[in-house]
Write an enzyme that holds these catalytic residues in place. Structure first.
Site, mmCIF file in Angstrom:
data_model
loop_
_atom_site.group_PDB
_atom_site.id
_atom_site.type_symbol
_atom_site.label_atom_id
_atom_site.label_comp_id
_atom_site.label_asym_id
_atom_site.label_seq_id
_atom_site.Cartn_x
_atom_site.Cartn_y
_atom_site.Cartn_z
ATOM 1 N N CYS A 189 0.867 -1.167 0.000
ATOM 2 C CA CYS A 189 0.000 0.000 0.000
ATOM 3 C C CYS A 189 0.905 1.219 0.000
ATOM 4 O O CYS A 189 2.079 1.131 0.322
ATOM 5 C CB CYS A 189 -0.858 0.055 1.253
ATOM 6 S SG CYS A 189 -1.909 -1.379 1.481
ATOM 7 N N ARG A 244 2.284 1.369 -5.951
ATOM 8 C CA ARG A 244 2.245 0.479 -4.788
ATOM 9 C C ARG A 244 0.883 -0.161 -4.597
ATOM 10 O O ARG A 244 0.700 -1.009 -3.714
ATOM 11 C CB ARG A 244 2.640 1.240 -3.519
ATOM 12 C CG ARG A 244 4.024 1.857 -3.583
ATOM 13 C CD ARG A 244 4.369 2.541 -2.293
ATOM 14 N NE ARG A 244 4.454 1.608 -1.193
ATOM 15 C CZ ARG A 244 5.554 0.939 -0.867
ATOM 16 N NH1 ARG A 244 6.647 1.111 -1.548
ATOM 17 N NH2 ARG A 244 5.559 0.114 0.143
ATOM 18 N N TRP A 246 -3.675 -1.823 -1.929
ATOM 19 C CA TRP A 246 -3.596 -2.993 -2.804
ATOM 20 C C TRP A 246 -4.022 -4.166 -1.927
ATOM 21 O O TRP A 246 -3.257 -4.645 -1.086
ATOM 22 C CB TRP A 246 -2.174 -3.156 -3.308
ATOM 23 C CG TRP A 246 -1.947 -4.399 -4.113
ATOM 24 C CD1 TRP A 246 -1.458 -5.591 -3.661
ATOM 25 C CD2 TRP A 246 -2.194 -4.577 -5.500
ATOM 26 N NE1 TRP A 246 -1.391 -6.487 -4.676
ATOM 27 C CE2 TRP A 246 -1.832 -5.902 -5.822
ATOM 28 C CE3 TRP A 246 -2.697 -3.762 -6.508
ATOM 29 C CZ2 TRP A 246 -1.957 -6.422 -7.106
ATOM 30 C CZ3 TRP A 246 -2.804 -4.282 -7.785
ATOM 31 C CH2 TRP A 246 -2.435 -5.591 -8.080
ATOM 32 N N ASN A 284 0.394 0.429 6.229
ATOM 33 C CA ASN A 284 0.911 -0.455 5.186
ATOM 34 C C ASN A 284 1.578 -1.619 5.907
ATOM 35 O O ASN A 284 2.428 -1.397 6.753
ATOM 36 C CB ASN A 284 1.929 0.313 4.332
ATOM 37 C CG ASN A 284 2.675 -0.588 3.365
ATOM 38 O OD1 ASN A 284 2.156 -1.624 2.955
ATOM 39 N ND2 ASN A 284 3.886 -0.202 3.008
ATOM 40 N N GLY A 285 1.150 -2.817 5.621
ATOM 41 C CA GLY A 285 1.750 -3.972 6.288
ATOM 42 C C GLY A 285 0.687 -4.876 6.890
ATOM 43 O O GLY A 285 -0.481 -4.808 6.509
ATOM 44 N N GLU A 325 6.439 -18.441 -24.755
ATOM 45 C CA GLU A 325 6.563 -17.339 -23.801
ATOM 46 C C GLU A 325 7.976 -16.744 -23.856
ATOM 47 O O GLU A 325 8.135 -15.520 -23.822
ATOM 48 C CB GLU A 325 6.213 -17.837 -22.390
ATOM 49 C CG GLU A 325 6.406 -16.827 -21.273
ATOM 50 C CD GLU A 325 5.573 -15.559 -21.403
ATOM 51 O OE1 GLU A 325 4.670 -15.512 -22.258
ATOM 52 O OE2 GLU A 325 5.833 -14.610 -20.652
ATOM 53 N N LYS A 331 8.816 -12.784 -24.924
ATOM 54 C CA LYS A 331 9.600 -11.840 -24.111
ATOM 55 C C LYS A 331 10.664 -11.163 -24.969
ATOM 56 O O LYS A 331 10.838 -9.957 -24.922
ATOM 57 C CB LYS A 331 10.276 -12.567 -22.935
ATOM 58 C CG LYS A 331 9.317 -12.965 -21.824
ATOM 59 C CD LYS A 331 8.939 -11.781 -20.981
ATOM 60 C CE LYS A 331 7.504 -11.656 -20.590
ATOM 61 N NZ LYS A 331 6.381 -12.003 -21.259
ATOM 62 N N GLU A 385 8.969 -8.715 -27.428
ATOM 63 C CA GLU A 385 8.295 -7.510 -26.959
ATOM 64 C C GLU A 385 9.227 -6.483 -26.328
ATOM 65 O O GLU A 385 8.923 -5.304 -26.365
ATOM 66 C CB GLU A 385 7.101 -7.834 -26.048
ATOM 67 C CG GLU A 385 7.426 -8.507 -24.741
ATOM 68 C CD GLU A 385 6.154 -8.892 -23.960
ATOM 69 O OE1 GLU A 385 5.062 -8.426 -24.295
ATOM 70 O OE2 GLU A 385 6.285 -9.660 -22.992
ATOM 71 N N HIS A 424 9.947 -28.883 -40.920
ATOM 72 C CA HIS A 424 8.915 -28.771 -41.959
ATOM 73 C C HIS A 424 8.735 -27.320 -42.389
ATOM 74 O O HIS A 424 7.615 -26.858 -42.546
ATOM 75 C CB HIS A 424 7.594 -29.344 -41.451
ATOM 76 C CG HIS A 424 7.678 -30.789 -41.090
ATOM 77 N ND1 HIS A 424 7.717 -31.793 -42.036
ATOM 78 C CD2 HIS A 424 7.770 -31.408 -39.892
ATOM 79 C CE1 HIS A 424 7.820 -32.966 -41.424
ATOM 80 N NE2 HIS A 424 7.857 -32.764 -40.124
ATOM 81 N N LYS A 453 0.307 -1.917 -20.512
ATOM 82 C CA LYS A 453 0.246 -2.976 -19.513
ATOM 83 C C LYS A 453 -1.103 -3.693 -19.559
ATOM 84 O O LYS A 453 -1.164 -4.902 -19.598
ATOM 85 C CB LYS A 453 0.477 -2.375 -18.119
ATOM 86 C CG LYS A 453 0.469 -3.406 -16.997
ATOM 87 C CD LYS A 453 1.714 -4.280 -17.033
ATOM 88 C CE LYS A 453 1.606 -5.469 -16.101
ATOM 89 N NZ LYS A 453 2.564 -6.514 -16.451
#
Lengths: 611, 395
Positions: free
Chosen positions: A2, A32, A79, A105-106, A483, A487, A490, A506, A606
């Site tokens: 947070c 955060r 969060w 926070n915590g 994947e 990476k 991108e 082939h 994002k």
């Protein structure tokens, strides 16, 4: 995570209303967390609180933060990890009388016993959070006649856990109390205005004079004063003052040059949190649903689609369930084939990816049940789903998904294992041994990062001079290769293509010439010998062969590979979680070597919220 | 970046530099020049650009180094201190003797890093609130470096064996309490680190890093320093033939003369008062230091040509270092790739003196003379003052 901010100022010292200053600081802390937001301002002898669920920009407009005036205020951006984002659970929290407000926070680990004790004493709780107990605890001590600072200290002495707090008490309208234990907290010293925040960037627009608090320190700020104490002994403030000026963005990376590298390194921790945060009941429900489905569709876009392909492989190959991984935007292909006996697993980091959301809605309309796998609590896709499994990777800032991919794989693997043991496809020993490896994953991954990062960095010098690359694998190594290739594409802008290794002859092999990089994912499964053949084919055409190889096959492949990255012998079902990490590092270091910023790949966002 | 007070820089330049010996009979390692500036200039410049006003340089030859640095930095207090003892422990012990309070940034004189690495370390340090920050970087081969090991506690160990992991970049940012502890343990950094268990901040640098401990590290350093060259800068006092070709990013310093038909293909540095003869070709990652002379038709690539060195007509110098005031007579060829059977790449490099390198020609010490038409095999070292007669083959 947070973000917290507290400001106390002389009257008329700020050029704009304090609510607007708090809002600006919160926007700097948005990385955060961003699921609910709130502010509190001391007004005479009461505290006005405005808070709600949603992003900072929405909530601050809805509740008019910018117009809130005053001299002392606190703000919080949340969060959620436990306790869903809601208006009630948003910070600040207040006591029964409304004269103590707190942001936190915590985690307070002993909050349940404290809460029980306080309820017995007649306190009424308004939220499900651990934070609220602190407000009531301070109220309790104030009632006993303690002076505010003493009440604050007395409350602190009762708390266990990791925390950073800021508290306002209406009796002292020009003072903010704070305490730090493990969670970060920083003081900003301005001219007639002082700040306390989770991070330096929060107030950097207003002052560059800071004191970074250390664990166990607490105290208060007033507009012209900072007081810090540790174990009852005052701390010499002068010695601790630092003057800084840097771009606000740099500070939040905690010693890493880019968010992406930070997030790659955070994966052991993210996986640990995901494993620790597993909701047994929800998993049982989901497994039940899967076992009673006619067909399973896994929808996702980008990296989430690749996680879906790994899930598809596990569910189909290990369990024999009828599963198909579908790219979200291509869901229409399956619409006619779906009915109310089917289940959809929707994978989305943000829970807001519009392509996936559209697919979920359409398939739900056909009667399918929906299981969401997401990193953001109570976001759009989870809200519209029947069941939700959360990855607990923490906020991911780098556009290229890293820790959310590995945690999504952890969730898919556990689902498979649980279903497997119920179906009788896995025996108890096998189940236990794989679960055991999963639980050891955080430590193992840490070790792998340390051991491979230097080699990968050396390899990136070669990759950085190339225009193309192939990523080849077999079995579960195919989605892994996809994947890995994504990476590289991108962030390093190198055209990378993944193929099933057996398919490479082939067609794709026509492009291979001297020095063409071909990355092989070699797992400890029954594809080793055919892969050996594929490596030979590429080597014979002078390709630059790179192999991710389990220790026990090093001897077999070493001669054929230009670059060998040695990985431990792990069960192939969890190998993708490990193998992808050096591939992420390879993409990262290649991008850095080419002079690109891996955090801001061109043309990408994002969370994609347009179809 | 500007840190207005209390941050002091310390540069450790007192190592013996034994591994550099072929190049250092007459001057200390920190004074070897790359791109026209001595090695020690680079860490000092990074500290100055962070906004530091007070920098201490610990070295074996404080007078000379002070003299040299004074040419580049004004308005900065640079104190030159003689080192007592040769090892790192005695160097670290001295830090507290000379500064002793407040935030201190320690840097090695022979480690070259871009400025961003210093910024990252300092940001990370201030933000962490911890009394010590160690900047480290991942390497595929730690042999010869200090390894940063992070377990329950953090330690810095000299590595002898082959091993991958994180190398210490030499950058250390400390507060008073750590310096005091360092003093108590007689400069033993690991003992001091043990006292700060759990209170040590590590920052990870992912960009380039060169620790100049062997001569050929100078060639890597040139390559990386050239990354920052994004444009061509030609001094108005340079004399360039209209028929010469200059392409890519190239710095040509004052007094340089580039003759007809010469080709300079950047990135490259052409130092003060140098001469590049007719039809000579200077290829990428080459640094020609002050007053060096390249004869007609010679070809130089990925090399360092020292102060007042001469390369004769028609010679080929590749991945090599020609020491100060040495003469390479006409027609000398340096071979820079092993002849056959050995593949050279970044991942399976040539091993010279137990250390890996990608490509290497010759290392020629200062004031040597290589006779005409000599062929020098990869990795040869020619001592200073040595005379090699014409038509020799050096293996």
């Amino acid at each position: 995570m947070c973000g917290i901010i507290g400001i106390t100022s002389l009257p008329n010292n700020l050029r704009e209303p304090i609510g607007k200053v708090v809002r600006k600081c919160l926007e700097r802390l948005e990385y955060r967390g961003y699921d609910s937001v709130g502010i509190a301002v001391i007004k005479g002898n009461y505290i006005e609180v405005r808070k709600g669920k949603g992003k900072i920009i929405e909530v601050s407009t809805r509740l008019n933060f910018d117009e809130v005036d005053g001299t002392t205020a606190i703000g919080h951006t949340r969060w959620a990890t436990h306790g869903k984002p809601s208006d009630e659970n948003a910070h600040p929290h207040t006591d029964c009388t409304g004269s103590v407000a707190i942001i936190h926070n915590g985690i307070i680990s002993n909050f349940l016993e404290l809460k029980e004790e306080l309820i017995k004493k007649g306190h009424v709780f308004k939220s499900e959070t651990d934070t609220e107990v602190v407000a009531h605890l301070i109220e309790e001590y104030l009632k006993l006649g303690y002076r505010p600072f003493d009440a604050f200290k007395a409350a602190l002495s009762r708390l266990k856990g990791a925390y950073a707090f800021v508290v306002t008490i209406s009796q002292e309208p020009n003072r903010l109390y704070f305490a730090r234990n493990t969670s970060p907290l920083v003081i900003g010293i301005g001219n007639g205005t002082n700040f306390v925040a989770s991070d330096i960037p929060a107030f950097l627009e207003f002052t560059n004079t800071v004191i970074v608090l250390r664990d166990g320190e607490y105290g208060y700020i007033e507009p012209n004063k900072v007081y810090i104490e540790k174990d009852g002994v005052p701390v010499n403030i002068e010695e601790r003052i630092r003057l800084i000026s840097w771009t606000p963005e740099m500070a939040s990376k905690e010693g890493y040059p880019h968010f992406m590298l930070k997030e790659i390194h955070e994966q052991p921790f993210a996986i640990g949190s995901t494993l620790a945060g597993i909701n047994e009941k929800e998993f049982d429900n989901v497994v039940n649903l899967l076992l009673n489905s006619r067909k399973i569709l896994i929808v996702g876009a980008g990296t989430s689609y690749h996680a879906g392909l790994v899930g598809d492989y596990l569910l189909t190959t290990v369990l024999g369930l009828d599963t198909h991984a579908v790219i979200s935007s291509e869901y229409k292909r399956y619409v006619n084939a779906v009915n109310d006996n089917d289940t959809v697993i929707a994978i989305s980091q943000s829970g807001e990816t519009i392509d996936t959301l559209v697919a979920v809605r359409a398939l739900k309309e056909r009667g399918a049940k929906v299981i969401a796998i997401s990193n953001v609590i109570d976001s759009a896709i989870p809200r519209e789903s029947n069941y939700v499994l959360y990855t607990r990777a923490g906020p991911e800032i780098g556009v290229a998904a890293t820790k959310t991919f590995t945690t999504q794989l952890v969730i898919m693997t556990i689902l498979t294992l649980r279903a497997g043991i119920i179906m009788g496809k896995l025996d108890a020993n096998e189940y236990r041994s794989i679960m055991d490896s999963l639980n050891k994953l955080p430590g193992l991954l840490q070790n792998i990062i340390t051991r491979t990062e230097g080699r990968v960095k050396a390899l990136s010098e070669y990759m950085s001079r190339r225009q193309n690359a192939y990523y080849l694998g077999r079995g579960i190594g195919v989605p892994l290769s996809m994947e890995g290739a994504l990476k590289l594409k991108e962030i390093a802008y190198i055209h990378a293509e993944a193929y099933p290794a057996g398919e490479s002859k082939h067609g794709p092999i026509a492009l291979v010439e001297e020095g063409y990089p071909v990355v092989f994912s070699i797992l400890d499964d029954d594809n080793v010998d055919p892969l050996l053949g594929n490596v030979m084919e590429m080597k014979a055409r002078d390709a630059y062969t790179i192999g991710f190889v389990p220790e026990k096959y090093i001897g077999k492949f070493k001669e054929l590979l230009n670059a060998v990255l040695e990985l431990p012998n792990v069960d192939y079902r969890i190998a993708p979680i490990i193998y992808i990490v050096p591939m992420q590092l390879l993409a990262y270091y290649t991008a850095v070597a080419r002079g690109y910023d891996p955090d801001k790949p061109r043309n990408l966002a994002k969370t994609v919220t347009v179809e | 970046m500007a840190y207005s007070r209390e941050i002091i820089g310390v540069i450790l330049g007192g190592g013996r530099g034994t591994n550099m010996e072929p190049l250092t009979p007459y001057l200390d390692k920190p004074l070897i020049k790359l791109l026209g500036k001595p090695l020690i200039y680079y860490p000092t410049d990074n500290l100055v650009r962070l906004g530091l006003k007070s920098i201490y340089v610990i070295s074996r030859n404080p007078a000379k180094i002070g003299n040299e640095l004074g040419r580049y930095f004004n308005n900065i207090s640079i104190e030159n201190v003689g080192q007592k003892g040769d090892d790192i422990d005695s160097a670290l012990r001295m830090i507290n003797e000379i500064v002793g309070k407040g935030t201190t940034i320690v840097s090695f004189s022979d480690v070259i890093l871009p400025r961003e690495a210093y910024e990252l370390a300092l940001n990370s340090h201030v933000n962490s609130g911890k009394p010590i920050t160690i900047l480290m970087t991942p390497l595929s081969d730690l042999q010869g470096y200090f390894e940063v090991e992070i377990n329950d506690t953090v330690s810095i160990n000299k590595i002898v064996e082959h091993k991958s992991g994180y190398a210490w970049t030499g950058i250390l940012i400390t507060e008073k309490e750590f310096l005091i502890s360092l003093q108590e343990f007689n400069g033993n950094i690991n003992e001091a680190l043990k006292q700060f268990k759990g209170n040590i901040n590590t920052a990870l640098w992912s960009g380039w890093f060169v620790d100049v401990s062997y001569p050929w590290d100078l060639l890597s350093a040139i390559k990386y320093l050239m990354i920052d060259l994004k444009e061509t800068r030609i001094s108005k006092d340079a004399d360039i033939s209209p028929r010469a070709v200059v392409e890519g990013s190239v710095i040509i310093d004052e007094g340089a003369r580039i003759d007809h038909g010469a080709i300079i293909r950047g990135p490259a540095y052409i130092g003060k008062n140098t001469y590049v003869g007719n039809n000579a070709i200077i290829r990428n990652n080459t640094s020609l230091e002050e007053e060096s002379v390249i004869g007609a038709d010679a070809e130089i690539t990925e090399s360092l040509i020292g102060y007042r060195a001469t390369v004769g007509r028609g010679s080929f110098i590749g991945s090599s270092i020609i020491g100060d005031e040495s003469t390479v007579e006409p027609g000398v060829v340096t071979l820079n790739v092993l002849p056959s059977g050995v593949e050279v790449s970044h991942l399976s490099p040539v091993i010279v003196k137990g250390k890996q390198i990608a490509k290497l020609g010759a290392i020629v010490g200062p004031k040597a003379r290589i006779g005409a038409n000599t062929v020098i095999y990869p990795g040869s070292i020619i001592e200073h003052n040595k005379y090699v007669s014409p038509l020799s083959i050096l293996k």
